[in-house]
Design a protein around this motif. Sequence first.
Motif, PDB file in Angstrom:
ATOM      1  N   THR A  36       0.815  -1.220   0.000  1.00 50.78           N
ATOM      2  CA  THR A  36       0.000   0.000   0.000  1.00 50.78           C
ATOM      3  C   THR A  36       0.850   1.272   0.000  1.00 50.78           C
ATOM      4  OG1 THR A  36      -0.191  -0.056   2.415  1.00 50.78           O
ATOM      5  CG2 THR A  36      -1.956  -1.122   1.150  1.00 50.78           C
ATOM      6  N   GLY A  37       2.170   1.116  -0.083  1.00 52.25           N
ATOM      7  CA  GLY A  37       3.055   2.274  -0.149  1.00 52.25           C
ATOM      8  C   GLY A  37       3.212   3.013   1.168  1.00 52.25           C
ATOM      9  N   ASN A  38       3.146   2.300   2.280  1.00 54.67           N
ATOM     10  CA  ASN A  38       3.235   2.937   3.595  1.00 54.67           C
ATOM     11  C   ASN A  38       4.500   2.568   4.363  1.00 54.67           C
ATOM     12  OD1 ASN A  38       0.749   4.395   3.561  1.00 54.67           O
ATOM     13  ND2 ASN A  38      -0.308   2.450   3.781  1.00 54.67           N
ATOM     14  N   LEU A  39       5.580   2.289   3.663  1.00 54.32           N
ATOM     15  CA  LEU A  39       6.812   1.891   4.340  1.00 54.32           C
ATOM     16  C   LEU A  39       7.471   3.036   5.102  1.00 54.32           C
ATOM     17  CD1 LEU A  39       8.396  -0.556   1.758  1.00 54.32           C
ATOM     18  CD2 LEU A  39       7.313  -1.098   3.940  1.00 54.32           C
ATOM     19  N   GLU A  40       7.267   4.248   4.666  1.00 52.61           N
ATOM     20  CA  GLU A  40       7.840   5.394   5.365  1.00 52.61           C
ATOM     21  C   GLU A  40       7.302   5.471   6.797  1.00 52.61           C
ATOM     22  OE1 GLU A  40       7.831  10.177   4.846  1.00 52.61           O
ATOM     23  OE2 GLU A  40       8.206   9.001   3.033  1.00 52.61           O
ATOM     24  N   ALA A  41       6.032   5.129   6.946  1.00 54.49           N
ATOM     25  CA  ALA A  41       5.410   5.142   8.275  1.00 54.49           C
ATOM     26  C   ALA A  41       6.032   4.090   9.195  1.00 54.49           C
ATOM     27  CB  ALA A  41       3.913   4.902   8.162  1.00 54.49           C
ATOM     28  N   MET A  42       6.682   3.085   8.600  1.00 51.82           N
ATOM     29  CA  MET A  42       7.344   2.047   9.392  1.00 51.82           C
ATOM     30  C   MET A  42       8.798   2.413   9.687  1.00 51.82           C
ATOM     31  SD  MET A  42       5.800  -1.461   7.779  1.00 51.82           S
ATOM     32  CE  MET A  42       6.527  -2.479   9.055  1.00 51.82           C
ATOM     33  N   GLY A  43       9.188   3.633   9.306  1.00 48.29           N
ATOM     34  CA  GLY A  43      10.533   4.110   9.608  1.00 48.29           C
ATOM     35  C   GLY A  43      11.598   3.704   8.610  1.00 48.29           C
ATOM     36  N   MET A  44      11.211   3.279   7.428  1.00 44.05           N
ATOM     37  CA  MET A  44      12.192   2.867   6.424  1.00 44.05           C
ATOM     38  C   MET A  44      12.762   4.073   5.691  1.00 44.05           C
ATOM     39  SD  MET A  44      11.349  -0.722   4.891  1.00 44.05           S
ATOM     40  CE  MET A  44      11.043  -2.116   5.941  1.00 44.05           C
ATOM     41  N   THR A  45      14.009   3.914   5.293  1.00 49.92           N
ATOM     42  CA  THR A  45      14.685   4.967   4.536  1.00 49.92           C
ATOM     43  C   THR A  45      14.243   4.909   3.075  1.00 49.92           C
ATOM     44  OG1 THR A  45      16.546   3.568   3.900  1.00 49.92           O
ATOM     45  CG2 THR A  45      16.711   4.726   6.025  1.00 49.92           C
ATOM     46  N   ALA A  46      14.567   5.952   2.332  1.00 47.22           N
ATOM     47  CA  ALA A  46      14.232   5.987   0.903  1.00 47.22           C
ATOM     48  C   ALA A  46      14.894   4.826   0.162  1.00 47.22           C
ATOM     49  CB  ALA A  46      14.662   7.324   0.303  1.00 47.22           C
ATOM     50  N   GLU A  47      16.135   4.505   0.542  1.00 51.89           N
ATOM     51  CA  GLU A  47      16.854   3.389  -0.095  1.00 51.89           C
ATOM     52  C   GLU A  47      16.143   2.054   0.171  1.00 51.89           C
ATOM     53  OE1 GLU A  47      21.468   2.011  -0.255  1.00 51.89           O
ATOM     54  OE2 GLU A  47      20.611   2.215   1.758  1.00 51.89           O
ATOM     55  N   GLN A  48      15.687   1.854   1.394  1.00 49.51           N
ATOM     56  CA  GLN A  48      14.991   0.619   1.740  1.00 49.51           C
ATOM     57  C   GLN A  48      13.625   0.539   1.046  1.00 49.51           C
ATOM     58  OE1 GLN A  48      15.166   1.322   5.947  1.00 49.51           O
ATOM     59  NE2 GLN A  48      16.914  -0.060   6.231  1.00 49.51           N
ATOM     60  N   ILE A  49      12.931   1.662   0.977  1.00 45.61           N
ATOM     61  CA  ILE A  49      11.636   1.696   0.289  1.00 45.61           C
ATOM     62  C   ILE A  49      11.823   1.380  -1.186  1.00 45.61           C
ATOM     63  CG2 ILE A  49       9.728   3.210  -0.430  1.00 45.61           C
ATOM     64  CD1 ILE A  49      10.105   4.627   2.345  1.00 45.61           C
ATOM     65  N   ALA A  50      12.845   1.943  -1.798  1.00 44.05           N
ATOM     66  CA  ALA A  50      13.119   1.666  -3.215  1.00 44.05           C
ATOM     67  C   ALA A  50      13.407   0.180  -3.424  1.00 44.05           C
ATOM     68  CB  ALA A  50      14.296   2.511  -3.699  1.00 44.05           C
ATOM     69  N   TYR A  51      14.145  -0.423  -2.505  1.00 41.26           N
ATOM     70  CA  TYR A  51      14.454  -1.853  -2.609  1.00 41.26           C
ATOM     71  C   TYR A  51      13.178  -2.684  -2.601  1.00 41.26           C
ATOM     72  CZ  TYR A  51      15.718  -6.536  -1.046  1.00 41.26           C
ATOM     73  OH  TYR A  51      15.821  -7.894  -0.916  1.00 41.26           O
ATOM     74  N   ALA A 106      18.331 -10.190  -6.217  1.00 46.70           N
ATOM     75  CA  ALA A 106      18.232  -8.777  -5.829  1.00 46.70           C
ATOM     76  C   ALA A 106      19.582  -8.199  -5.423  1.00 46.70           C
ATOM     77  CB  ALA A 106      17.257  -8.638  -4.671  1.00 46.70           C
ATOM     78  N   ASP A 107      19.639  -6.903  -5.531  1.00 48.96           N
ATOM     79  CA  ASP A 107      20.794  -6.152  -5.037  1.00 48.96           C
ATOM     80  C   ASP A 107      20.356  -5.494  -3.729  1.00 48.96           C
ATOM     81  OD1 ASP A 107      23.260  -4.914  -4.863  1.00 48.96           O
ATOM     82  OD2 ASP A 107      22.710  -3.268  -6.220  1.00 48.96           O
ATOM     83  N   ILE A 108      20.660  -6.166  -2.622  1.00 49.85           N
ATOM     84  CA  ILE A 108      20.216  -5.688  -1.308  1.00 49.85           C
ATOM     85  C   ILE A 108      21.032  -4.457  -0.917  1.00 49.85           C
ATOM     86  CG2 ILE A 108      19.978  -6.275   1.130  1.00 49.85           C
ATOM     87  CD1 ILE A 108      19.750  -9.208   0.285  1.00 49.85           C
TER      88      ILE A 108
END
Length: 145
Positions: A36-51, A106-108
Amino acid sequence: MSELGQAKTPWHLWVIGVIATIWNAGGVASYLATETGNLEAMGMTAEQIAYFSSFPAWAVAFWALGVWGCFLGSIALLLRRKFAVWLYGISIVGLLGTTYYERAVADIPESMQTHGQLWFAVAIWVITISLFVYASRMARAGVLR
């Protein structure tokens, strides 16, 4: 066994079932936050969200099998249903596909290549296989119907 030929439910089934349901609800929450595109609310960084957003459809499908199979397996375990074994088996298939994608394709991001992340992945495997084995034993013992 009861008069209907079913084994009495051991106390540990309730403990394991409740803990497993809570644990797997965390996986469902993570999966839903990603989808649902709510990873930022879980405290993830932009790099982690992109992954996580870059997962191909087949990897997302395996992830869904893993997460939902284990969560629904835990509910089925609490309901004392034999198909909990099948649901846990499905979750192992999902985990295999997800692990293959993460470890071979994947490129983690470097920020996610920590000892903590590795141990968390190991814990997911150990817990998932343990739940499958436990449900199988409870089915063989006649606790699950």
